[in-house]
Motif scaffolding. Structure first.
Motif, PDB file in Angstrom:
ATOM      1  N   LYS A 137       8.523   4.718   6.886  1.00  0.00           N
ATOM      2  CA  LYS A 137       8.346   5.460   5.638  1.00  0.00           C
ATOM      3  C   LYS A 137       7.547   4.612   4.639  1.00  0.00           C
ATOM      4  O   LYS A 137       6.701   5.127   3.907  1.00  0.00           O
ATOM      5  CB  LYS A 137       9.704   5.852   5.057  1.00  0.00           C
ATOM      6  N   TRP A 140       3.959   4.649   5.767  1.00  0.00           N
ATOM      7  CA  TRP A 140       3.419   5.977   5.475  1.00  0.00           C
ATOM      8  C   TRP A 140       3.068   6.091   3.989  1.00  0.00           C
ATOM      9  O   TRP A 140       2.030   6.622   3.636  1.00  0.00           O
ATOM     10  CB  TRP A 140       4.425   7.059   5.872  1.00  0.00           C
ATOM     11  N   GLY A 141       3.931   5.564   3.145  1.00  0.00           N
ATOM     12  CA  GLY A 141       3.660   5.594   1.702  1.00  0.00           C
ATOM     13  C   GLY A 141       2.400   4.823   1.351  1.00  0.00           C
ATOM     14  O   GLY A 141       1.578   5.266   0.544  1.00  0.00           O
ATOM     15  N   ALA A 143      -0.160   4.157   3.418  1.00  0.00           N
ATOM     16  CA  ALA A 143      -1.308   4.882   3.968  1.00  0.00           C
ATOM     17  C   ALA A 143      -1.641   6.106   3.126  1.00  0.00           C
ATOM     18  O   ALA A 143      -2.810   6.405   2.867  1.00  0.00           O
ATOM     19  CB  ALA A 143      -1.025   5.291   5.410  1.00  0.00           C
ATOM     20  N   THR A 144      -0.618   6.818   2.679  1.00  0.00           N
ATOM     21  CA  THR A 144      -0.836   8.003   1.855  1.00  0.00           C
ATOM     22  C   THR A 144      -1.496   7.616   0.532  1.00  0.00           C
ATOM     23  O   THR A 144      -2.423   8.281   0.065  1.00  0.00           O
ATOM     24  CB  THR A 144       0.499   8.731   1.593  1.00  0.00           C
ATOM     25  N   GLY A 145      -1.021   6.531  -0.064  1.00  0.00           N
ATOM     26  CA  GLY A 145      -1.624   6.066  -1.314  1.00  0.00           C
ATOM     27  C   GLY A 145      -3.074   5.667  -1.137  1.00  0.00           C
ATOM     28  O   GLY A 145      -3.931   5.993  -1.957  1.00  0.00           O
ATOM     29  N   TYR A 147      -5.157   6.739   1.242  1.00  0.00           N
ATOM     30  CA  TYR A 147      -5.944   7.937   1.511  1.00  0.00           C
ATOM     31  C   TYR A 147      -6.193   8.708   0.219  1.00  0.00           C
ATOM     32  O   TYR A 147      -7.296   9.192  -0.014  1.00  0.00           O
ATOM     33  CB  TYR A 147      -5.230   8.828   2.532  1.00  0.00           C
ATOM     34  N   SER A 148      -5.163   8.831  -0.589  1.00  0.00           N
ATOM     35  CA  SER A 148      -5.318   9.559  -1.857  1.00  0.00           C
ATOM     36  C   SER A 148      -6.377   8.913  -2.742  1.00  0.00           C
ATOM     37  O   SER A 148      -7.202   9.594  -3.339  1.00  0.00           O
ATOM     38  CB  SER A 148      -3.989   9.616  -2.604  1.00  0.00           C
ATOM     39  N   GLU A 152      -9.941  10.720  -3.782  1.00  0.00           N
ATOM     40  CA  GLU A 152     -10.322  10.964  -5.176  1.00  0.00           C
ATOM     41  C   GLU A 152     -11.781  10.613  -5.413  1.00  0.00           C
ATOM     42  O   GLU A 152     -12.444  11.171  -6.270  1.00  0.00           O
ATOM     43  CB  GLU A 152      -9.428  10.158  -6.117  1.00  0.00           C
TER      44      GLU A 152
END
Length: 163
Positions: A137, A140-141, A143-145, A147-148, A152
């Protein structure tokens, strides 16, 4: 060939079914009910994918992929058949090793079950799996950050170069 198998298997299967039907029928009925719920949910997802036009793309690309696999799969099967012809002499011995390992595994299960060791070990596995889940988790957090942030900038490479 079927008769050779079923001559022995049919009476054994029928006898087994008679012996365990009191447990088997309710157990399998419960599993079937749960599987039905799963299929119902999957059908909803597939229906939505079709509405979005995804299924036709998947089928088209899969068909192309299968066409592309034909020569390679033919080569693999031909190679395995040639390899198997030359090495099949070892199958009886390999089967004996497998049977021996299976018997030893069954003995180990009985021993660890009798001593309670398997339950204690599984408790530790579950605890460690919880830690692993927390680690995933966290990754994942991250990687998500990342990617975001790249999204942008609209162009990930260009945005990274500006960072």
């Amino acid at each position: 060939m079927d008769e050779a198998f079923y001559e022995k298997a049919r009476p054994a299967i029928r006898s087994l079914m008679d012996d365990v039907s009191g447990t088997l029928i309710p157990g399998m009925t419960g599993i079937a009910s749960s599987e039905g719920k799963v299929v119902e949910g999957l059908a909803d997802i597939i229906r939505e994918s079709d509405k979005a036009g995804e299924l036709s793309t998947i089928f088209s690309r899969t068909s192309e992929a299968v066409d592309n696999l034909n020569p390679g799969l033919r080569s693999v099967v031909e190679s395995f058949l040639r390899l198997s012809d030359g090495t099949s002499q070892y199958l009886p011995r390999a089967a004996s090793y497998f049977s021996d390992m299976a018997s030893k595994f069954a003995d180990w299960v009985d021993k660890t079950r009798a001593t309670g060791e398997i339950v204690a070990s599984m408790k530790q596995v579950v605890e460690q799996a919880g830690y692993l889940k927390d680690s995933f988790k966290g990754v994942w957090g991250i990687a998500t950050g990342l990617y975001s942030a790249l999204a942008e900038s609209q162009n990930g490479l260009e945005g990274s170069a500006r960072l």
